[in-house]
Design a protein around this motif. Structure first.
Motif, PDB file in Angstrom:
ATOM      1  N   UNK A 183      62.058 123.027 -47.975  1.00 42.70           N
ATOM      2  CA  UNK A 183      62.115 123.604 -46.934  1.00 42.70           C
ATOM      3  C   UNK A 183      61.768 123.216 -45.748  1.00 42.70           C
ATOM      4  N   UNK A 184      60.710 122.315 -46.271  1.00 38.91           N
ATOM      5  CA  UNK A 184      60.301 121.688 -44.786  1.00 38.91           C
ATOM      6  C   UNK A 184      61.751 120.963 -43.803  1.00 38.91           C
ATOM      7  N   UNK A 185      62.058 120.730 -45.065  1.00 38.74           N
ATOM      8  CA  UNK A 185      63.348 119.768 -44.167  1.00 38.74           C
ATOM      9  C   UNK A 185      64.100 120.255 -43.154  1.00 38.74           C
ATOM     10  N   UNK A 186      64.341 121.650 -44.277  1.00 39.60           N
ATOM     11  CA  UNK A 186      65.711 122.077 -43.495  1.00 39.60           C
ATOM     12  C   UNK A 186      64.945 123.359 -42.421  1.00 39.60           C
ATOM     13  N   UNK A 187      63.883 122.789 -41.919  1.00 37.37           N
ATOM     14  CA  UNK A 187      63.014 123.651 -40.744  1.00 37.37           C
ATOM     15  C   UNK A 187      63.360 122.706 -39.918  1.00 37.37           C
ATOM     16  N   UNK A 188      62.771 121.669 -39.756  1.00 40.90           N
ATOM     17  CA  UNK A 188      62.163 120.337 -39.019  1.00 40.90           C
ATOM     18  C   UNK A 188      63.368 119.258 -39.013  1.00 40.90           C
ATOM     19  N   UNK A 189      64.288 119.055 -39.553  1.00 41.01           N
ATOM     20  CA  UNK A 189      65.145 119.014 -39.835  1.00 41.01           C
ATOM     21  C   UNK A 189      64.602 117.070 -40.406  1.00 41.01           C
ATOM     22  N   UNK A 190      65.562 116.513 -40.098  1.00 39.95           N
ATOM     23  CA  UNK A 190      65.201 114.533 -41.463  1.00 39.95           C
ATOM     24  C   UNK A 190      64.747 113.925 -40.448  1.00 39.95           C
ATOM     25  N   UNK A 191      63.445 113.508 -39.961  1.00 38.02           N
ATOM     26  CA  UNK A 191      63.245 112.046 -39.810  1.00 38.02           C
ATOM     27  C   UNK A 191      63.687 111.023 -40.704  1.00 38.02           C
ATOM     28  N   UNK A 192      63.253 110.192 -40.105  1.00 37.36           N
ATOM     29  CA  UNK A 192      63.709 108.690 -40.517  1.00 37.36           C
ATOM     30  C   UNK A 192      61.347 108.313 -41.183  1.00 37.36           C
ATOM     31  N   UNK A 193      60.926 109.111 -40.892  1.00 34.55           N
ATOM     32  CA  UNK A 193      59.616 109.142 -41.567  1.00 34.55           C
ATOM     33  C   UNK A 193      58.868 110.063 -40.712  1.00 34.55           C
ATOM     34  N   UNK A 194      57.785 110.554 -42.249  1.00 37.39           N
ATOM     35  CA  UNK A 194      56.794 111.201 -42.206  1.00 37.39           C
ATOM     36  C   UNK A 194      55.751 111.128 -41.708  1.00 37.39           C
ATOM     37  N   UNK A 195      54.299 111.706 -41.299  1.00 37.80           N
ATOM     38  CA  UNK A 195      53.215 111.288 -41.691  1.00 37.80           C
ATOM     39  C   UNK A 195      52.678 112.128 -42.378  1.00 37.80           C
ATOM     40  N   UNK A 196      51.517 111.673 -43.385  1.00 37.18           N
ATOM     41  CA  UNK A 196      50.989 112.052 -44.433  1.00 37.18           C
ATOM     42  C   UNK A 196      49.011 111.753 -44.321  1.00 37.18           C
ATOM     43  N   UNK A 197      48.931 113.585 -44.164  1.00 39.45           N
ATOM     44  CA  UNK A 197      47.710 113.625 -43.828  1.00 39.45           C
ATOM     45  C   UNK A 197      46.637 113.385 -45.286  1.00 39.45           C
ATOM     46  N   UNK A 198      46.276 113.261 -46.048  1.00 37.00           N
ATOM     47  CA  UNK A 198      45.778 113.633 -47.450  1.00 37.00           C
ATOM     48  C   UNK A 198      45.723 112.499 -48.304  1.00 37.00           C
ATOM     49  N   UNK A 199      44.600 112.357 -49.101  1.00 35.83           N
ATOM     50  CA  UNK A 199      43.772 111.690 -49.867  1.00 35.83           C
ATOM     51  C   UNK A 199      44.764 110.607 -50.447  1.00 35.83           C
ATOM     52  N   UNK A 200      44.806 109.395 -50.963  1.00 34.18           N
ATOM     53  CA  UNK A 200      45.521 108.453 -51.658  1.00 34.18           C
ATOM     54  C   UNK A 200      46.401 109.498 -52.864  1.00 34.18           C
ATOM     55  N   UNK A 201      45.679 109.931 -53.904  1.00 31.37           N
ATOM     56  CA  UNK A 201      46.313 110.158 -55.376  1.00 31.37           C
ATOM     57  C   UNK A 201      47.238 111.433 -54.105  1.00 31.37           C
ATOM     58  N   UNK A 202      47.338 112.209 -53.226  1.00 27.06           N
ATOM     59  CA  UNK A 202      48.571 113.330 -52.975  1.00 27.06           C
ATOM     60  C   UNK A 202      49.137 112.515 -52.190  1.00 27.06           C
ATOM     61  N   UNK A 203      49.255 111.787 -51.370  1.00 25.36           N
ATOM     62  CA  UNK A 203      49.420 110.868 -50.119  1.00 25.36           C
ATOM     63  C   UNK A 203      51.343 110.326 -50.868  1.00 25.36           C
ATOM     64  N   UNK A 204      50.292 109.317 -52.038  1.00 23.41           N
ATOM     65  CA  UNK A 204      51.166 108.641 -52.979  1.00 23.41           C
ATOM     66  C   UNK A 204      52.225 110.029 -53.867  1.00 23.41           C
ATOM     67  N   UNK A 205      51.946 111.005 -53.922  1.00 19.03           N
ATOM     68  CA  UNK A 205      52.634 111.899 -54.273  1.00 19.03           C
ATOM     69  C   UNK A 205      53.921 111.930 -53.626  1.00 19.03           C
ATOM     70  N   UNK A 206      53.554 112.196 -52.415  1.00 16.25           N
ATOM     71  CA  UNK A 206      53.974 113.051 -50.982  1.00 16.25           C
ATOM     72  C   UNK A 206      55.201 111.676 -50.944  1.00 16.25           C
ATOM     73  N   UNK A 207      55.273 110.600 -51.162  1.00 11.50           N
ATOM     74  CA  UNK A 207      55.616 109.800 -50.575  1.00 11.50           C
ATOM     75  C   UNK A 207      57.318 108.895 -51.816  1.00 11.50           C
TER      76      UNK A 207
END
Lengths: 303, 303
Positions: B246-270
């Protein structure tokens, strides 16, 4: 044909003595499957229906619903789709009653709505077979609405949505539903359908995601854009609309859908389907259950 | 510049004495906004931070988070997007502390992610302004993950997903999550991402609906197709994957996203973003908060 049946769900036991799709006698209690331990089911059944067993020594006995689940009397393994009355009658699971008499549990059905995906049904299959649909799409709307594709009188495949349970979760346990106030204003339902359209992918709309649209409902209330008495029907409309989007994507767009639900719920589905230019045929769930049971018991007796 | 801040959320009070983005002293308690009544906030703040007020008579005082919500100290109305440090500094809401000293509440932001739709943010806007992103897409991942589009150093628009809360609802209150067993097998996360792809609408895939895929998780377990220790990470992967779709549909597909989260959650999003060929830049949320506060307080002091 005269037969005895127990519609035995998670929370309710309902026994019927049936002849020619007419209920001659009935009994019900709150001894649903979730209230019972292993080994108690036989006594509960005999307590409620024993007098019919004696009065009708030749009547077949069917059990339908969660009584065949892992938490039920015995687990009746899921039969595979496509399945009609003949396939289901062949997959009935016998359990002992008394003096050599047996009851037969109607098994649920399993299907793969997509490769690697899984879906199950237990109880609604019998209603669908009694809905009078030879070819068409049926929606059995409840806590977990089922969309069922019927081909040549058999259940071809189906997809379940957790719409009703999700609504209850959001109302009872979530931050999203917390600002909802009563009495709710039914205008909100149409606003929820509008929001679901934004997740439908049609006409160039971005597929923004249901999890975003749900949060948006809260955001609209806390920012003063939506009156709090619109929130509950809004959530209902959003969830129902998203369910219908998904079901139509999976099963195509028929000119009409047959709906098995109470009057109020049928009205909501008919309203939502009308936006897609799709009509709604309504069927009474209890009549459909009696008709479906009759078809299965006829196959069982004749097989 | 030296300043005092309270990061005051729903469940926690966290006070900091900050100089040059370094924490000189800190205090925390469970006196979050939800634990307090109207009129108690001033005393709680003075109890924890009063010594800093005396020691630093000229230090600005900022309050950030749910302290500015309707349930907080005073309601700080949402400011509009686009908004950067200058717009936010202008929209600060003063509250009286003691002896003429004031604190300033950082307002949340409101935006219309689509015509007629609404979204709000309260707290994460400050982290995003400290994430070092001048132009790009930021994901602040938590109970209600926010996807925030930054243009020329200002927050252009954003979309919130109820992913984390939904996961908790499903695990704690629903029939869907009930069969989950521990210890959970993280393989399930990737299977959940697979399922989310089936709802992505890409490459001809039907958009089957999240409510169906959620039920399918239960169906897979009760029909023996999925081990019950895969269920919890499967739900996490499905929800995260659907959020990202949904987020990519709304905001397009950048080459990279900046993630603000703890390490474990960042790993899942990455891991989930990598499937889309999108990289992940990780930022520490606390460092981003300090940097964002510093930008706002500098604007406030200079304005």
């Amino acid at each position: 044909m005269r037969f005895i049946v127990a519609d035995w769900g998670t929370t309710r036991f309902r026994g019927y003595l049936i002849d020619n799709e007419i209920i001659l006698d009935q009994v019900s209690s709150d001894e649903g499957v979730s209230a019972l331990q292993k080994g108690q089911h036989r006594d509960v059944f005999l307590h409620h229906c024993g007098r019919w067993l004696e009065a009708e020594p030749n009547a077949p006995v069917l059990l339908v619903g969660m009584v065949g689940s892992r938490e039920g009397w015995v687990e009746a393994p899921y039969a595979s789709c496509p399945a009609g009355p003949a396939e289901i009658a062949q997959a009935l699971i016998p359990v002992d009653l008394t003096k050599g008499r047996k009851a037969h549990i109607i098994p649920g059905l399993f299907c793969e709505p997509a490769p690697g995906a899984a879906d199950v049904i237990r109880g609604e299959e019998t209603l669908v077979l009694g809905a009078g649909v030879e070819n068409g799409l049926v929606c059995s709307a409840g806590t977990h609405p089922k969309w069922i594709l019927v081909r040549n009188g058999r259940i071809e495949r189906f997809a379940t949505y957790m719409t009703g349970e999700m609504y209850a979760l959001l109302r009872e346990h979530s931050m999203i539903g917390r600002p909802a106030t009563e009495p709710s204003d039914q205008k909100g339902f149409d606003m929820g359908l509008d929001a679901a359209e934004r997740n439908g992918g049609a006409q160039g709309a971005e597929r923004v995601g249901l999890l975003h649209l749900l949060f948006g409902a809260r955001a609209a209330v806390v920012s003063g854009r939506m009156a709090s008495n619109l929130l509950a029907p809004y959530l209902s409309g959003l969830l129902t609309g998203d369910e219908i989007n998904g079901a139509l994507a999976q099963f195509g767009r028929p000119s009409s859908v047959t709906i098995l639900a109470d009057q109020a719920r049928s009205d909501l589905y008919a309203r939502a389907l009308a936006r897609h230019g799709i009509g709604a045929e309504r069927r009474n769930p209890k009549q459909a259950l009696l008709a479906g049971l009759t078809r299965i018991v006829q196959q069982h007796a004749g097989g």
